[in-house]
Design a protein around this motif. Structure first.
Motif, PDB file in Angstrom:
ATOM      1  N   PRO A  83       0.632   7.823  -4.893  1.00  0.00           N
ATOM      2  CA  PRO A  83       1.359   8.516  -6.070  1.00  0.00           C
ATOM      3  C   PRO A  83       2.415   9.324  -5.793  1.00  0.00           C
ATOM      4  O   PRO A  83       2.445   9.884  -4.576  1.00  0.00           O
ATOM      5  CB  PRO A  83      -0.149   9.348  -6.076  1.00  0.00           C
ATOM      6  N   ARG A  84       3.439   9.287  -6.693  1.00  0.00           N
ATOM      7  CA  ARG A  84       4.597   9.899  -6.341  1.00  0.00           C
ATOM      8  C   ARG A  84       4.533  11.597  -6.325  1.00  0.00           C
ATOM      9  O   ARG A  84       5.326  12.220  -5.534  1.00  0.00           O
ATOM     10  CB  ARG A  84       5.469   9.590  -7.623  1.00  0.00           C
ATOM     11  N   MET A  85       3.706  11.984  -6.851  1.00  0.00           N
ATOM     12  CA  MET A  85       3.127  13.570  -7.171  1.00  0.00           C
ATOM     13  C   MET A  85       2.722  14.036  -5.517  1.00  0.00           C
ATOM     14  O   MET A  85       3.003  15.159  -5.295  1.00  0.00           O
ATOM     15  CB  MET A  85       2.305  13.923  -8.052  1.00  0.00           C
ATOM     16  N   TYR A  86       2.325  13.203  -4.911  1.00  0.00           N
ATOM     17  CA  TYR A  86       1.991  13.658  -3.326  1.00  0.00           C
ATOM     18  C   TYR A  86       3.202  13.865  -2.597  1.00  0.00           C
ATOM     19  O   TYR A  86       3.210  14.935  -1.971  1.00  0.00           O
ATOM     20  CB  TYR A  86       1.195  12.736  -2.676  1.00  0.00           C
ATOM     21  N   GLU A  87       4.139  13.126  -2.668  1.00  0.00           N
ATOM     22  CA  GLU A  87       5.314  12.988  -1.842  1.00  0.00           C
ATOM     23  C   GLU A  87       6.403  14.080  -2.404  1.00  0.00           C
ATOM     24  O   GLU A  87       6.879  15.020  -1.815  1.00  0.00           O
ATOM     25  CB  GLU A  87       6.025  11.588  -2.031  1.00  0.00           C
TER      26      GLU A  87
ATOM     27  N   ILE B 274       0.762  -1.181   0.065  1.00  0.00           N
ATOM     28  CA  ILE B 274      -0.043  -0.126   0.037  1.00  0.00           C
ATOM     29  C   ILE B 274       0.967   1.332   0.012  1.00  0.00           C
ATOM     30  O   ILE B 274       0.435   2.238  -0.841  1.00  0.00           O
ATOM     31  CB  ILE B 274      -0.847   0.198   1.184  1.00  0.00           C
ATOM     32  N   PHE B 275       1.828   1.280   0.725  1.00  0.00           N
ATOM     33  CA  PHE B 275       2.795   2.324   0.710  1.00  0.00           C
ATOM     34  C   PHE B 275       3.382   2.683  -0.480  1.00  0.00           C
ATOM     35  O   PHE B 275       3.844   3.908  -0.871  1.00  0.00           O
ATOM     36  CB  PHE B 275       3.790   2.249   1.850  1.00  0.00           C
ATOM     37  N   LEU B 276       3.706   1.595  -1.164  1.00  0.00           N
ATOM     38  CA  LEU B 276       4.306   1.658  -2.751  1.00  0.00           C
ATOM     39  C   LEU B 276       3.374   2.214  -3.562  1.00  0.00           C
ATOM     40  O   LEU B 276       3.827   2.662  -4.647  1.00  0.00           O
ATOM     41  CB  LEU B 276       4.982   0.303  -2.978  1.00  0.00           C
TER      42      LEU B 276
ATOM     43  N   PRO C 247      -1.853   9.264   5.443  1.00  0.00           N
ATOM     44  CA  PRO C 247      -3.106   9.554   5.251  1.00  0.00           C
ATOM     45  C   PRO C 247      -3.769   8.631   3.855  1.00  0.00           C
ATOM     46  O   PRO C 247      -4.928   8.196   3.996  1.00  0.00           O
ATOM     47  CB  PRO C 247      -3.509  10.812   5.149  1.00  0.00           C
ATOM     48  N   PHE C 248      -2.770   8.732   2.769  1.00  0.00           N
ATOM     49  CA  PHE C 248      -3.201   7.890   1.721  1.00  0.00           C
ATOM     50  C   PHE C 248      -3.478   6.389   2.116  1.00  0.00           C
ATOM     51  O   PHE C 248      -4.304   5.974   1.482  1.00  0.00           O
ATOM     52  CB  PHE C 248      -2.368   8.182   0.736  1.00  0.00           C
ATOM     53  N   ALA C 249      -2.750   5.928   3.190  1.00  0.00           N
ATOM     54  CA  ALA C 249      -2.823   4.463   2.938  1.00  0.00           C
ATOM     55  C   ALA C 249      -3.548   4.169   4.470  1.00  0.00           C
ATOM     56  O   ALA C 249      -3.719   2.958   4.890  1.00  0.00           O
ATOM     57  CB  ALA C 249      -1.129   3.834   3.442  1.00  0.00           C
ATOM     58  N   ARG C 250      -4.234   4.920   4.849  1.00  0.00           N
ATOM     59  CA  ARG C 250      -4.937   4.739   6.191  1.00  0.00           C
ATOM     60  C   ARG C 250      -6.208   3.425   6.060  1.00  0.00           C
ATOM     61  O   ARG C 250      -5.947   2.728   6.950  1.00  0.00           O
ATOM     62  CB  ARG C 250      -5.835   5.913   6.676  1.00  0.00           C
ATOM     63  N   SER C 251      -6.830   3.715   5.078  1.00  0.00           N
ATOM     64  CA  SER C 251      -7.759   2.538   4.950  1.00  0.00           C
ATOM     65  C   SER C 251      -7.061   1.308   4.673  1.00  0.00           C
ATOM     66  O   SER C 251      -7.374   0.154   5.095  1.00  0.00           O
ATOM     67  CB  SER C 251      -8.882   2.864   3.674  1.00  0.00           C
TER      68      SER C 251
ATOM     69  N   THR D 204       2.136  13.422   6.387  1.00  0.00           N
ATOM     70  CA  THR D 204       1.180  14.235   5.872  1.00  0.00           C
ATOM     71  C   THR D 204       0.633  13.453   4.547  1.00  0.00           C
ATOM     72  O   THR D 204      -0.484  14.214   3.927  1.00  0.00           O
ATOM     73  CB  THR D 204       1.841  15.684   5.782  1.00  0.00           C
ATOM     74  N   SER D 205       1.447  12.855   3.866  1.00  0.00           N
ATOM     75  CA  SER D 205       0.878  12.186   2.606  1.00  0.00           C
ATOM     76  C   SER D 205       0.857  10.728   2.616  1.00  0.00           C
ATOM     77  O   SER D 205      -0.215  10.355   1.985  1.00  0.00           O
ATOM     78  CB  SER D 205       2.067  12.636   1.464  1.00  0.00           C
ATOM     79  N   VAL D 206       1.802   9.972   2.799  1.00  0.00           N
ATOM     80  CA  VAL D 206       1.754   8.486   2.936  1.00  0.00           C
ATOM     81  C   VAL D 206       0.777   8.082   3.861  1.00  0.00           C
ATOM     82  O   VAL D 206      -0.160   7.170   3.484  1.00  0.00           O
ATOM     83  CB  VAL D 206       3.081   7.989   3.057  1.00  0.00           C
TER      84      VAL D 206
END
Length: 357
Positions: A235-239, A230-232, A259-263, A255-257
């Protein structure tokens, strides 16, 4: 000099097909459902669906229906056998501590101790495993050199495939003897919490706490492997956007990884919890079973639903076997409630996920 007429621009109605196919549309994995109806509507408007799409839709629908039928069949089977057992129970099935299903004696059995041991050992496993698994997954995906990350990923995947009986043997021969010192240390410095206080100092640590530690080691590779994938997928643009704003590596993750991977993390944790709740052989190998309810978690004793079924099913007949199936129904319901709660959490927090930002 004549000036050309500057007619005001006319309003151009938005083209839904272009919006759906636009590369500047919603980001991948955003979870928004606007693009799907637009795409489906444009397909329906253009004519008959292709045969490949129809086959895929039919096979997907059929797989879902088969799954529901299998789940319903399991629920019906467990319910019928459970009703037969509970009708012969002279105690309260939910609150009785004892488990007496011997023929010729008054039948009295309940799942109070079994459910307590199942839930407590699973909670201990989750408390230990989830933070460690997330940390390992972040190290593999964002900190480790490429070759080290590949090696660690291979080891994690290999550990996730190890049979539970192997973990059980390792736990009985290696973990339990070493837990003796851990329990003594917990009793000395955290005995005031009551749960780590030992009423039998020096006894073999075949306890719910040792089972929880073993289950944590067992579910750690599963949660780590899923979380790493999931961490991989972030989206690269977020980081890169966070780095462009001057964020540090940890701030990018926070702030990016995450929250995106929470679910996805919640889903991975539920997979691990499901294995912890239903683990049988490893628990039976490590635990010294008893039907005494004790909140001293480091004392020997305790029992779980799955371990009780595994150890008594071969010797039980008739109502006794139905009683074990009834306890299995309780475990089935606990698993459904846990997964339902997880889906509810994911659904309620999806709107606030960083993936939708």
């Amino acid at each position: 000099m004549d000036t050309p007429d500057t007619a005001p621009p006319q309003d151009v109605p938005p083209n839904e097909d272009l919006l759906a196919a636009s590369p500047t549309g919603p980001p991948r994995g955003s979870g928004t459902s606007d693009a799907v109806p637009a795409f489906a509507g444009s397909r329906r408007g253009k004519g008959k669906a292709r045969i490949g799409d129809r086959l895929f839709a039919g096979s997907s629908r059929g797989s879902g229906i088969v799954l529901l039928v299998v789940m319903a069949a399991i629920a019906v089977f467990l319910t019928i056998r459970s009703v037969n057992a509970i009708s012969h129970d002279q105690g309260n099935f939910l609150t009785t501590f004892e488990w007496n299903t011997q023929e010729g004696a008054p039948l009295s059995f309940g799942i109070a101790v079994l459910a307590f041991g199942t839930i407590v050992s699973a909670i201990i496993a989750m408390i230990i495993a989830v933070p460690v698994a997330i940390g390992v997954a972040l190290f593999i995906s964002h900190y480790a050199p490429r070759r080290m990350a590949q090696a660690l990923g291979y080891v994690i995947d290999l550990l996730a495939a190890v049979p539970s009986i192997v973990y059980g043997l390792w736990g009985a021969l290696f973990l339990v003897p070493h837990m003796l010192g851990v329990n003594a240390w917990l009793n000395q410095y955290f005995g005031w919490t009551y749960i780590f206080g030992q009423s039998q100092p020096g006894a073999q640590p075949r306890s719910l706490f040792s089972v929880g530690v073993l289950l944590a080691i067992m579910i750690l590779p599963i949660i780590t492997a899923v979380s790493r994938e999931i961490f991989l997928q972030v989206p690269r643009m977020y980081e890169e956007a966070a780095l462009a704003l001057g964020a540090t590596r940890w701030e990018v993750i926070r702030t990016s990884v995450l929250p995106f991977a929470r679910s996805g993390i919640i889903s991975a944790s539920m997979l691990g919890l499901g294995r912890a709740l239903g683990e049988t052989m490893a628990v039976a190998t490590v635990l010294s079973p008893s039907l005494l309810l004790s909140f001293h978690l480091t004392d020997p004793g305790g029992s779980t639903i799955a371990q009780n079924i595994a150890t008594q099913f071969g010797e039980s007949q008739g109502v006794g076997r139905d009683a074990l199936i009834a306890s299995g129904l309780v475990l089935f319901l606990i698993t459904l409630l846990v997964n339902g709660g997880a889906r509810l959490i994911i659904a309620r927090r999806k709107e606030y996920s960083g993936a939708n930002a």
